[in-house]
Design a protein around this motif. Sequence first.
Motif, mmCIF file in Angstrom:
data_model
loop_
_atom_site.group_PDB
_atom_site.id
_atom_site.type_symbol
_atom_site.label_atom_id
_atom_site.label_comp_id
_atom_site.label_asym_id
_atom_site.label_seq_id
_atom_site.Cartn_x
_atom_site.Cartn_y
_atom_site.Cartn_z
ATOM 1 N N PHE A 1 42.059 66.088 50.364
ATOM 2 C CA PHE A 1 42.204 65.097 49.310
ATOM 3 C C PHE A 1 40.848 64.877 48.655
ATOM 4 O O PHE A 1 39.884 64.517 49.322
ATOM 5 N N GLU A 2 40.754 65.127 47.360
ATOM 6 C CA GLU A 2 39.480 65.014 46.658
ATOM 7 C C GLU A 2 39.540 63.904 45.615
ATOM 8 O O GLU A 2 40.460 63.858 44.783
ATOM 9 N N ASN A 3 38.557 63.023 45.649
ATOM 10 C CA ASN A 3 38.474 61.900 44.725
ATOM 11 C C ASN A 3 37.482 62.230 43.608
ATOM 12 O O ASN A 3 36.295 62.429 43.857
ATOM 13 N N PHE A 4 37.967 62.280 42.373
ATOM 14 C CA PHE A 4 37.115 62.549 41.219
ATOM 15 C C PHE A 4 36.621 61.260 40.560
ATOM 16 O O PHE A 4 35.881 61.303 39.584
ATOM 17 N N ASP A 5 37.044 60.141 41.091
ATOM 18 C CA ASP A 5 36.858 58.842 40.454
ATOM 19 C C ASP A 5 35.777 58.054 41.183
ATOM 20 O O ASP A 5 35.925 57.737 42.361
ATOM 21 N N LYS A 6 34.702 57.722 40.502
ATOM 22 C CA LYS A 6 33.596 57.002 41.125
ATOM 23 C C LYS A 6 33.666 55.491 40.885
ATOM 24 O O LYS A 6 32.765 54.751 41.265
ATOM 25 N N GLY A 7 34.744 55.042 40.258
ATOM 26 C CA GLY A 7 34.889 53.615 39.979
ATOM 27 C C GLY A 7 35.040 52.801 41.247
ATOM 28 O O GLY A 7 35.573 53.277 42.256
ATOM 29 N N GLU A 8 34.595 51.548 41.187
ATOM 30 C CA GLU A 8 34.712 50.645 42.325
ATOM 31 C C GLU A 8 35.877 49.675 42.164
ATOM 32 O O GLU A 8 35.943 48.666 42.867
#
Length: 281
Positions: free
Chosen positions: A215-222
Motif C-alpha cells: 500500500f503506497e501513500n502519495f498524499d503528504k497532507g495531514e
Amino acid sequence: MTKQGTKPNILVVNDDGITATGIKNLMEVMQELGNVVVVAPDSPQSGMGHAITIGKPIRFDKVDLYEGVEMYKCSGTPVDCVKIAVNKIFKGKKPDLCVSGINHGLNNSINVLYSGTMSAAVEGAIEKIPSIGFSLDDFAADADFSHTKKYIKNICEQVLANGLSEGTLLNVNFPKGNNLKGVKICRQANAKWMEEFDERTDPYKRPYYWLTGVFENFDKGEDTDVWALEHNYVSIVPVQFDLTAHHAIQALNSWDFIGNNDAKSGNAGTTVSAPDGINLG
C-alpha cells in the motif's frame, strides 16, 4: 431521528461473516443504544465491493448465536444483506441506523471502493438510512476491539441525534492498540495498492496467481485518513455515493462531441449546479 422516548431500531451488517469477532463487538455496543437486528453473510465476503446476487436464489435463515438478539445469516453479499433486511425483515419500515463492521482490516483511502463492509453501509445510505462503516487495523480472527467501543457508541449517538445529509455516510477506521489520541474528521487519502501477482504452479503444471502488493501513500497532507491512523487517531471520512466528477463537467462541455449543441453554439462551459457541499472548481 427517532421519536423521543423510544429506542432506535438498528441494523447491524458486515462482510466478514456472521460468526466474526468484529460483528459480535459491534452488536454488543448497539444493544446499549437500541433494538438490534443482525443480518450478515453466512461466510466471509471481504473485497466484494457493491456486488449483488443475480441469477441464483438468496436464502436467509434465523440463527440463535447470542441470547436476546434477532439474527439472520444470508447466503448473499453484504449488499444483499441490507436489501433483504429492508425488504423482508423490516418489511419496508426502515431502521433508524445501519452500522457495518467492525471489519477485520482497514478500509481507508482507496480501500473504500473494494470493501464489502463499506458497500453495505453505502447501500444503507442509498435506502436513506443513516449509515456508518467501522473498520479496525487488525486482520486477526481474535482481534481486540475493546478500545473501539466507546468511540463507536459516541459516533452512533451523534448520528442518531444530528442525522446525516442525504446521500452521505461515514467511514470510520481505528488504529490497532489502546493508545488512541482522539478523533479526526478527514478526507480520503490519495493512496493505492501497488499490486503484484505471485505466480505458482498447480500439480497439473498450470499457473495460478495470488494477489499481493504493498500500500503506497502519495498524499503528504495531514488532513487525510492515512495520516490520522498513522498518528493513532480514529479517522472519520464523510463519504457519498454520487460519483459524478462535477469539476470536470465544464471542461467536457467545451469538447466537440457529435450532437453537443452547447459546444457548437458557443455555450460551452455553462455553469452546472451541484449538490450542497460540492465545489465545482
